[in-house]
Design a protein around this motif. Structure first.
Motif, PDB file in Angstrom:
ATOM      1  N   ALA A  83       0.829  -1.206   0.000  1.00  0.00           N
ATOM      2  CA  ALA A  83       0.000   0.000   0.000  1.00  0.00           C
ATOM      3  C   ALA A  83       0.864   1.258   0.000  1.00  0.00           C
ATOM      4  N   ALA A  84       1.897   1.259   0.829  1.00  0.00           N
ATOM      5  CA  ALA A  84       2.784   2.421   0.902  1.00  0.00           C
ATOM      6  C   ALA A  84       3.514   2.628  -0.422  1.00  0.00           C
ATOM      7  N   GLU A  85       3.924   1.544  -1.065  1.00  0.00           N
ATOM      8  CA  GLU A  85       4.627   1.647  -2.346  1.00  0.00           C
ATOM      9  C   GLU A  85       3.696   2.120  -3.459  1.00  0.00           C
ATOM     10  N   LYS A  86       2.392   1.921  -3.293  1.00  0.00           N
ATOM     11  CA  LYS A  86       1.424   2.406  -4.278  1.00  0.00           C
ATOM     12  C   LYS A  86       1.029   3.855  -4.012  1.00  0.00           C
ATOM     13  N   GLY A  87       1.688   4.495  -3.051  1.00  0.00           N
ATOM     14  CA  GLY A  87       1.481   5.917  -2.805  1.00  0.00           C
ATOM     15  C   GLY A  87       0.470   6.262  -1.739  1.00  0.00           C
ATOM     16  N   CYS A  88      -0.030   5.273  -0.995  1.00  0.00           N
ATOM     17  CA  CYS A  88      -0.994   5.552   0.071  1.00  0.00           C
ATOM     18  C   CYS A  88      -0.286   6.173   1.271  1.00  0.00           C
ATOM     19  N   LYS A  89      -0.816   7.270   1.761  1.00  0.00           N
ATOM     20  CA  LYS A  89      -0.240   7.944   2.918  1.00  0.00           C
ATOM     21  C   LYS A  89      -1.002   7.620   4.201  1.00  0.00           C
ATOM     22  N   SER A  90      -2.204   7.127   4.042  1.00  0.00           N
ATOM     23  CA  SER A  90      -3.011   6.714   5.189  1.00  0.00           C
ATOM     24  C   SER A  90      -3.445   5.274   4.980  1.00  0.00           C
ATOM     25  N   ILE A  91      -3.471   4.507   6.063  1.00  0.00           N
ATOM     26  CA  ILE A  91      -3.869   3.106   6.004  1.00  0.00           C
ATOM     27  C   ILE A  91      -4.860   2.836   7.126  1.00  0.00           C
ATOM     28  N   ILE A  92      -5.986   2.257   6.760  1.00  0.00           N
ATOM     29  CA  ILE A  92      -6.961   1.776   7.735  1.00  0.00           C
ATOM     30  C   ILE A  92      -6.846   0.266   7.750  1.00  0.00           C
ATOM     31  N   LEU A  93      -6.505  -0.293   8.896  1.00  0.00           N
ATOM     32  CA  LEU A  93      -6.256  -1.730   9.006  1.00  0.00           C
ATOM     33  C   LEU A  93      -7.238  -2.371   9.967  1.00  0.00           C
ATOM     34  N   GLY A  94      -8.111  -3.207   9.435  1.00  0.00           N
ATOM     35  CA  GLY A  94      -9.024  -3.971  10.277  1.00  0.00           C
ATOM     36  C   GLY A  94      -8.352  -5.250  10.726  1.00  0.00           C
ATOM     37  N   ILE A  95      -8.396  -5.548  12.012  1.00  0.00           N
ATOM     38  CA  ILE A  95      -7.602  -6.676  12.504  1.00  0.00           C
ATOM     39  C   ILE A  95      -8.446  -7.781  13.135  1.00  0.00           C
ATOM     40  N   GLY A  96      -9.692  -7.922  12.700  1.00  0.00           N
ATOM     41  CA  GLY A  96     -10.521  -9.008  13.212  1.00  0.00           C
ATOM     42  C   GLY A  96     -10.265 -10.315  12.472  1.00  0.00           C
ATOM     43  N   GLY A  97     -10.545 -11.437  13.135  1.00  0.00           N
ATOM     44  CA  GLY A  97     -10.548 -12.740  12.493  1.00  0.00           C
ATOM     45  C   GLY A  97      -9.211 -13.347  12.168  1.00  0.00           C
ATOM     46  N   THR A  98      -8.156 -12.985  12.892  1.00  0.00           N
ATOM     47  CA  THR A  98      -6.825 -13.498  12.563  1.00  0.00           C
ATOM     48  C   THR A  98      -6.528 -14.825  13.266  1.00  0.00           C
TER      49      THR A  98
END
Length: 376
Positions: free
Chosen positions: A120-135
């Motif tokens: 995501a960062a390499e594709k130019g995203c400066k903000s990341i929303i990370l859902g961490i359920g179900g791992t």
């Protein structure tokens, strides 16, 4: 014409958020025969369906990343990139329980999640929303940190692949080589639990059994989390391990917060904010929410509780797969009445062939209640 809003979580194993809402909406519109119109707002709390919920509300596209699953096998995982270049990632896409029928709770690693963050960062995203359920992991997020350049050391030197079962061996770590593009991202972690990293209410004791861990393995995993928690506290110079949500996703919340400076938030709140839910709720006559199982954990930030919290003066009812909360608890959530599609609580094997029919019947009972109580 009366207006209802339907904002339901997915029913795991049966319906997506959108599918459940469509079925409920059809029954309400059929019952009220032209007197009601339904607006569907797909929502999620950080687990399954989070990417779709954001894309539905905000617009964007899905992209594919080659990464690994929690057992190290190569996979292709999807995530979303919103129109404003915010990446929306579900950790379960790379380390979800559903990715393998094999249960290896000590071997599982969050390595693939780090690969998604990097992509995501390499594709130019400066903000990341990370859902961490179900791992499927209980590695404190160390696997994802290692995949981003973090180095972990035991008494014998640098470790190999970090996984849930070798946290107790770590003596110190070095995060100086962490991928800077990711480090500079504004990362928001969506979690629906408040558990600390370790202890009787921590990640291992509360969540590891459902990931395949037996009693001895749970105790072993907790020892490892306690060890890495001490190192996280030292690194961040604040109390990470005891903070709310540190134990989410097998401790991934702690690692993300300590090293990447991620902000842990209740997932449903962020989803509803993005959807401008509070403003839309003001214009509705009734709000219908739901999830697979409504119980005491719903209070911790599950979809129905979040929806009810932001509904203002608009009444809320729930249509769920199972209702394991009593009327007092349901009302305390801000929900007037909850309806189950399996009121006799029959085993899933007995009802799996008629889950849609059952959900339609529950929605019909909810519509009859809404008319009787003068809600519509």
């Amino acid at each position: 014409m009366k207006k209802i809003i339907i904002a339901s979580d997915s029913f795991k194993g049966t319906f997506s958020s959108r599918q459940a809402e469509r079925i409920i909406g059809e029954e309400f519109e059929r019952y009220f025969a032209g007197r009601v119109t339904a607006e569907l707002i797909p929502v999620a709390d950080g687990g399954e369906g989070t990417v779709d919920a954001f894309l539905e509300s905000c617009g964007g596209v899905k992209t594919i990343c080659e990464c690994v699953n929690h057992l190290g096998g190569p996979i292709e995982a999807e995530y979303g990139i919103l129109d404003d270049k915010t990446a929306v990632i579900e950790a379960a896409a790379a380390c979800g329980l559903y990715l393998s029928e094999e249960r290896k709770p000590l071997y599982a690693s969050s390595h693939g999640v780090g690969m998604l963050l990097r992509d995501a960062a390499e594709k130019g995203c400066k903000s990341i929303i990370l859902g961490i359920g179900g791992t499927a992991t209980t590695d404190g997020g160390c696997g994802l940190l290692q995949s981003l350049g973090g180095r972990f050391f035991s008494s014998e030197g640098e470790t190999g692949r970090i996984c849930s079962g070798n946290l107790s061996e770590i003596r110190y770590f070095d995060m100086s080589r962490i991928e800077q593009k990711v480090k500079k991202c504004n990362i928001t972690v969506l979690c629906d639990v408040r558990n600390p990293l370790y202890g009787e209410n921590g990640a291992a004791y509360i969540f590891a059994p459902q990931k395949g861990a037996d009693e001895a393995q749970v105790e072993f995993l907790d020892t490892g989390l306690k060890n890495i928690g001490r190192l996280f506290d030292q690194y961040a110079q604040r109390d990470i391990a005891a903070s709310e949500g540190a134990g989410a996703a097998g401790g991934m919340g702690a690692g993300l917060s300590a090293v990447l400076g991620a902000k842990l938030r209740r997932g449903i709140d962020v989803v509803l904010e993005k959807a401008d839910f509070a403003r839309r709720a003001e214009k509705a006559d009734l709000i219908i929410t739901g999830e697979g199982r409504l119980d005491s954990q719903t209070f911790q930030g599950k979809v129905p509780f979040g929806v009810a919290s932001l509904s203002g003066d608009t009444p809320v009812i729930a249509v769920c797969g199972d209702v394991a909360a009593d009327e007092i608890q349901v009302n305390a959530m801000g929900i007037k009445k909850a309806f189950s599609s399996n009121p006799d609580r029959l085993p899933f094997e007995e009802i799996k062939h008629r889950v849609e029919e059952n959900l339609r019947e529950a929605a019909l009972r909810a519509a009859e209640y809404a008319e009787k109580e003068g809600l519509l």
